[in-house]
Design a protein around this motif. Sequence first.
Motif, PDB file in Angstrom:
ATOM      1  N   PHE A 155       0.824  -1.212   0.000  1.00 12.65           N
ATOM      2  CA  PHE A 155       0.000   0.000   0.000  1.00 12.65           C
ATOM      3  C   PHE A 155       0.853   1.255   0.000  1.00 12.65           C
ATOM      4  O   PHE A 155       0.366   2.345  -0.309  1.00 12.65           O
ATOM      5  CB  PHE A 155      -0.943   0.004   1.209  1.00 12.65           C
ATOM      6  CG  PHE A 155      -0.248   0.034   2.540  1.00 12.65           C
ATOM      7  CD1 PHE A 155       0.104   1.233   3.137  1.00 12.65           C
ATOM      8  CD2 PHE A 155       0.052  -1.147   3.208  1.00 12.65           C
ATOM      9  CE1 PHE A 155       0.737   1.264   4.369  1.00 12.65           C
ATOM     10  CE2 PHE A 155       0.688  -1.127   4.438  1.00 12.65           C
ATOM     11  CZ  PHE A 155       1.034   0.075   5.025  1.00 12.65           C
ATOM     12  N   ARG A 159      -2.075   2.881  -3.955  1.00 15.90           N
ATOM     13  CA  ARG A 159      -3.284   2.832  -3.121  1.00 15.90           C
ATOM     14  C   ARG A 159      -4.323   1.849  -3.651  1.00 15.90           C
ATOM     15  O   ARG A 159      -5.279   1.524  -2.952  1.00 15.90           O
ATOM     16  CB  ARG A 159      -3.901   4.227  -3.016  1.00 15.90           C
ATOM     17  CG  ARG A 159      -3.082   5.182  -2.161  1.00 15.90           C
ATOM     18  CD  ARG A 159      -3.861   6.419  -1.835  1.00 15.90           C
ATOM     19  NE  ARG A 159      -4.211   7.180  -3.029  1.00 15.90           N
ATOM     20  CZ  ARG A 159      -5.037   8.219  -3.019  1.00 15.90           C
ATOM     21  NH1 ARG A 159      -5.612   8.595  -1.893  1.00 15.90           N
ATOM     22  NH2 ARG A 159      -5.292   8.865  -4.135  1.00 15.90           N
ATOM     23  N   THR A 160      -4.141   1.377  -4.888  1.00 15.38           N
ATOM     24  CA  THR A 160      -5.020   0.323  -5.407  1.00 15.38           C
ATOM     25  C   THR A 160      -4.337  -1.042  -5.371  1.00 15.38           C
ATOM     26  O   THR A 160      -4.867  -2.010  -5.921  1.00 15.38           O
ATOM     27  CB  THR A 160      -5.449   0.637  -6.847  1.00 15.38           C
ATOM     28  OG1 THR A 160      -4.295   0.660  -7.696  1.00 15.38           O
ATOM     29  CG2 THR A 160      -6.168   1.970  -6.925  1.00 15.38           C
ATOM     30  N   LEU A 161      -3.162  -1.112  -4.758  1.00 16.11           N
ATOM     31  CA  LEU A 161      -2.422  -2.371  -4.578  1.00 16.11           C
ATOM     32  C   LEU A 161      -2.100  -3.048  -5.913  1.00 16.11           C
ATOM     33  O   LEU A 161      -2.014  -4.271  -6.003  1.00 16.11           O
ATOM     34  CB  LEU A 161      -3.216  -3.334  -3.680  1.00 16.11           C
ATOM     35  CG  LEU A 161      -3.708  -2.770  -2.343  1.00 16.11           C
ATOM     36  CD1 LEU A 161      -4.420  -3.841  -1.540  1.00 16.11           C
ATOM     37  CD2 LEU A 161      -2.563  -2.164  -1.555  1.00 16.11           C
ATOM     38  N   LEU A 237      -9.675  -5.646  -2.391  1.00 13.94           N
ATOM     39  CA  LEU A 237      -9.111  -4.448  -1.777  1.00 13.94           C
ATOM     40  C   LEU A 237      -9.572  -4.289  -0.329  1.00 13.94           C
ATOM     41  O   LEU A 237      -8.774  -3.947   0.556  1.00 13.94           O
ATOM     42  CB  LEU A 237      -9.507  -3.219  -2.596  1.00 13.94           C
ATOM     43  CG  LEU A 237      -8.806  -3.047  -3.948  1.00 13.94           C
ATOM     44  CD1 LEU A 237      -9.489  -1.965  -4.771  1.00 13.94           C
ATOM     45  CD2 LEU A 237      -7.334  -2.708  -3.757  1.00 13.94           C
ATOM     46  N   LYS A 241      -7.207  -4.298   2.975  1.00 16.67           N
ATOM     47  CA  LYS A 241      -7.227  -3.208   3.958  1.00 16.67           C
ATOM     48  C   LYS A 241      -7.525  -3.745   5.352  1.00 16.67           C
ATOM     49  O   LYS A 241      -6.887  -3.357   6.337  1.00 16.67           O
ATOM     50  CB  LYS A 241      -8.273  -2.166   3.562  1.00 16.67           C
ATOM     51  CG  LYS A 241      -8.354  -0.994   4.534  1.00 16.67           C
ATOM     52  CD  LYS A 241      -9.525  -0.087   4.214  1.00 16.67           C
ATOM     53  CE  LYS A 241      -9.293   0.672   2.934  1.00 16.67           C
ATOM     54  NZ  LYS A 241     -10.359   1.698   2.698  1.00 16.67           N
ATOM     55  N   ILE A 295      -6.072   3.119   1.343  1.00 16.84           N
ATOM     56  CA  ILE A 295      -6.247   2.080   0.321  1.00 16.84           C
ATOM     57  C   ILE A 295      -7.648   2.220  -0.260  1.00 16.84           C
ATOM     58  O   ILE A 295      -8.641   2.230   0.465  1.00 16.84           O
ATOM     59  CB  ILE A 295      -6.046   0.675   0.922  1.00 16.84           C
ATOM     60  CG1 ILE A 295      -4.607   0.497   1.404  1.00 16.84           C
ATOM     61  CG2 ILE A 295      -6.386  -0.399  -0.106  1.00 16.84           C
ATOM     62  CD1 ILE A 295      -4.354  -0.845   2.081  1.00 16.84           C
TER      63      ILE A 295
END
Length: 332
Positions: A155, A159-161, A237, A241, A295
């Motif tokens: 992350f 932020r979208t992995l 996602l 998280k 995330i």
Amino acid sequence: MRLPFWLWAVIIGFVPTRLLATLDYLIVPPAGLGGYFLDTALVLSLFLVYFVYAIHFISKRMERLDNYVTQMNPDQPVNALRIPFRLANVFAVWVVLLLAITLLFGLPSPAAIFSEHITVIAYFFFILASFLWIYGYSMYVIHRAGKLPLRLKPFTEDRTLGLRPFGSASLRLASIYAVFPVTWTFVELVSIDVEIPGGLAITFAPIRLTDIIFSVGLILVGIVLFFLPLLSIRKRLLDAKRQELSWVTPRYTTVIAKLKEQVPKTAQEDKANQTQALADELTIVRQIQQDIQRIQSWPFDVGVVSRLATILVVPPILGVLARVLILVFLHL
């Protein structure tokens, strides 16, 4: 010699429809030369070329997505996300479409088979069935990708992995679908009659509530088609998280508890240093927690949402406004 793709698209779109229409005209002659060239077959051919290009575009897009998945998990089988083009599946979709049309409009009369270009329409629905199969399976492929054992990016890097390409792919599919509300808006906006000889006649249609409702329905369908394949990615996602928060939240709670124990006590030098160390650790843990909270829940950002709105919503709205303005000026 290998023909370029654009030529194949033109051949698939125009040659069979024109041949079938010509056979129909041998039985039921057209009303003039304009009726032969500017007919239903021509309009359907334009859509067929678009469908062929859309099939090609989606297939290439899924190949790129498959290569990206292989990078995220080298152990993943090759071509896991490739779309299998099976003629049996296309034929099944084609039969379903023909049955649906038959149930809605009934069987054509023997005379209408030639005058209404039923064979041309049947061929059109066959290419449409191919398009629907590729489009529908690509949605399934994106959805299935969310369940694959992918090695997500940290992350701290994304932020979208690393799952943003799936959101982009779904946006591309929505862009392909956008031609339907745009076409519907244009068809309901004007009616064009061409006669050779005779000239060109353009008629502006009045605004009807049913047209607005249908346009809104097409927009809603496009929005659903964008979000539906991404549900598994969203779940991935949210799980990531939740997993990251599962270790940082207890640590955050522990530091807070220790800090509460230190604050009321006498600020001796060693305890003051310990309190400062806890405060520094609290700052670090809080920053990590905030980074995890950033995330994203969907594999796209605000820019993708704005592009989706531009593609799906803006053209029909502009079409309705254009119809209003045209009708107002015509009645001045």
